[in-house]
Design an enzyme around this catalytic site. Sequence first.
Site: not given
Length: 284
Positions: A100, A130, A210
């Site tokens: 993402h 992901d 992330s």
Amino acid sequence: MDRTREPVPNRVPGPTTPQAQLLAQTESSAIQKTTANVSETHPASNKLSVPELVQIARASIVHIATEQSATGSTSSTFPAGGAATGFVLESDGLIVTNNHVVAGTQRILATLPSSTTLEATVVGRDPQTDLAVLSVKATGLTPITLGRSSELRIGDSVIAIGHALDLPGGPTVTMGVVSAIDRTITNIGRQRLTLTDLIQTDASINPGNSGGPLLNHSGEVVGVNTAGLGGSTGISFAISIDSAIPIITQLVNEGRIVRGFLGIVPVTITRSIARQATLSLIHI
């Protein structure tokens, strides 16, 4: 901050898990070489102090900046972007991050621990897990050590490192415990994805974290930080490294993930859903 604010949908000799066995069979895999090299330098048996493992891990942390075009209220386009984290997988420029973080971007810039900024290309990415692998034209980088998430116990200490909120001055370090293992979260991102085999932790994972590593007390990657639940306190998730390894391996070797299709959609049956549907829950 990440490219999107909403949550979305990390080896040592002697593999014992199915994932590790799969990796061992791929003898030509670059990931194998990485693990062998780093493990010799930092044996998994050495328990490090937090400052020691942070000092070692920081040499492998990468700042990821993305650029893309966005559409305003007048249908005009303007430049937009975000920031996140990655970690060095191989000394010759392979970097792991989240899908993402890089999906839909026009340009990706990776800033290495040496403060050198290079343009990065996508080797492969997998929305369903992901995960993404990037490449930069560099040599002599410091690969991070990969561990085994299967060895984690609830209550073990873990450390998250990443460029939280894109704050200046280097990556942020947060510490917590393994709150739960084998978690599943659903309806993630715009594609409403389901992420499985997650490590739940109370170590803060904020926008910008992330793609960064979740480390055990030996400084080994046991998870890839991926999501924090909006509106919650002390609940964050990382993709277990045992699940990530075969995905990363295939992305490096093939550039994509090939899966079969059953024509069904899995749903996690919670206690609330079970009561509404008069289903019996069997806990194994």
